[in-house]
Design an enzyme around this catalytic site. Structure first.
Site, PDB file in Angstrom:
ATOM      1  N   ASN A  10      -1.231  -1.094  11.132  1.00 51.27           N
ATOM      2  CA  ASN A  10      -0.185  -1.918  10.526  1.00 51.27           C
ATOM      3  C   ASN A  10       0.903  -2.337  11.501  1.00 51.27           C
ATOM      4  OD1 ASN A  10       0.261   1.032  10.266  1.00 51.27           O
ATOM      5  ND2 ASN A  10       2.285   0.411   9.571  1.00 51.27           N
ATOM      6  N   ALA A  68      -2.501  -3.417  -3.520  1.00 56.37           N
ATOM      7  CA  ALA A  68      -2.458  -4.819  -3.931  1.00 56.37           C
ATOM      8  C   ALA A  68      -1.434  -5.651  -3.174  1.00 56.37           C
ATOM      9  CB  ALA A  68      -2.176  -4.909  -5.434  1.00 56.37           C
ATOM     10  N   HIS A  69      -0.277  -5.085  -2.893  1.00 53.55           N
ATOM     11  CA  HIS A  69       0.786  -5.921  -2.322  1.00 53.55           C
ATOM     12  C   HIS A  69       0.470  -6.394  -0.905  1.00 53.55           C
ATOM     13  CE1 HIS A  69       2.127  -1.968  -0.762  1.00 53.55           C
ATOM     14  NE2 HIS A  69       2.706  -2.658   0.214  1.00 53.55           N
ATOM     15  N   THR A 108      -2.079   6.673 -18.844  1.00 51.83           N
ATOM     16  CA  THR A 108      -2.443   5.326 -19.262  1.00 51.83           C
ATOM     17  C   THR A 108      -2.477   4.379 -18.068  1.00 51.83           C
ATOM     18  OG1 THR A 108      -1.380   5.716 -21.408  1.00 51.83           O
ATOM     19  CG2 THR A 108      -1.807   3.414 -20.792  1.00 51.83           C
ATOM     20  N   CYS A 141       7.448  -0.618   6.627  1.00 51.83           N
ATOM     21  CA  CYS A 141       8.015   0.438   5.784  1.00 51.83           C
ATOM     22  C   CYS A 141       9.277   1.025   6.396  1.00 51.83           C
ATOM     23  CB  CYS A 141       6.988   1.559   5.580  1.00 51.83           C
ATOM     24  SG  CYS A 141       5.400   0.979   4.976  1.00 51.83           S
TER      25      CYS A 141
END
Length: 292
Positions: free
Chosen positions: A66, A115-116, A152, A243
């Site tokens: 990254n 996902a991001h 959930t 990050c």
């Protein structure tokens, strides 16, 4: 249960893996592979370690770095692990949606993505687990996620991730061509405008993460304020990983490849939303700083 006794990784891994390996070193043997000044891992060392079958072993190596954009030789790593019956986890966060990955063609025990990193919603990610491996649930209390994680499901996040991934796959070649053009334009522009420009990581033959460019700037009276001045100009870049965008010291990745701490590294990231105008504005901004 997998009953891992040894973990093999590298000093270039993202903190999510690096810190986990450091924590697990209290319980199992951990080995970090040697890397050279371009960030290439020592494949011969990996092979020798995996051939020692005295301990149940897990290899955890990222697909693409990254920070400096190195791509590991995943197919070679996979073959070494498969031949020696070693578990292989691949942090593919930076690669999913940017490179074709087929878990039917390449041996992975585990592969993780989020996902991001391919323009999906934040807060949703995934892990592929080969059917040969049985692990304990991350959370107990329900049978969701095939008994791997109770609770959930985040239906909106999952749907958004699936749609973003589908768009990436459909437009992968077109996006790559555009982003590569922008990356090359920034790299050549900085080299032309600023003397002694260097770029971290392996840069040859297209074997790099095309959405990242790690630029190492020479010492200058304003070099310590490069990141600050880019921010003021409205240019989003980072001094380390995304990050840790506020970090000014060399990261663990740059230290591992022996980067000169007297030079200033800025990490530029690209997407298909960026334009030629964005790149030219960035080059012009940095050129003015070094000429003042």
């Amino acid at each position: 249960e997998l009953n891992i006794e040894r973990i093999i990784s590298s000093p270039l891994e993202h903190h999510c893996v690096k810190h986990t390996v450091e924590h697990l070193s209290q319980y199992v043997e951990t080995i970090l592979l040697e890397v050279d000044e371009t960030g290439k891992i020592n494949l011969n060392q990996l092979k020798e370690l995996c051939e020692d079958k005295s301990k149940k072993t897990l290899v955890s190596l990222m697909f693409a770095n990254n920070e400096i954009g190195n791509i590991n030789p995943i197919e070679n790593i996979s073959e070494i692990c498969k031949e020696n019956e070693v578990l292989f986890h691949c942090d593919a966060v930076q690669a999913v949606g940017k490179f074709p990955i087929d878990v039917n063609d390449i041996y992975f025990s585990f592969l993780s993505g989020t996902a991001h990193k391919f323009h999906g919603p934040k807060g949703i990610s995934f892990v592929y687990i080969n059917g040969d491996n049985i692990i304990s649930p991350l959370l107990h209390g329900g049978a969701q996620e095939r008994n791997m994680r109770s609770g959930t499901e985040n239906v909106y996040g999952i749907s958004g991730m699936a749609m973003a991934f589908d768009k990436c796959i459909q437009n992968m070649d077109k996006r790559k061509e555009h982003i590569l053009m922008l990356r090359d334009r920034l790299k050549s522009g900085l080299s032309a405008e600023i003397s002694d420009m260097q770029f971290n990581g392996f840069q040859e033959d297209g074997h790099f993460l095309y959405t990242v460019l790690s630029a190492s700037f020479p010492q200058h009276k304003k070099s310590d304020l490069l990141h600050f001045n880019l921010d003021i100009a409205g240019i989003c870049a980072s001094a380390g990983s995304a990050c840790s965008s506020g970090v000014e010291n060399d990261s663990h990745v740059l230290e591992a490849i022996g980067h000169d701490p007297n030079r200033k590294t800025i990490r530029f990231s690209f997407s298909h939303y960026n334009t030629v105008e964005d790149i030219d504005f960035t080059i012009n901004t940095l050129s003015k700083l070094y000429q003042s």
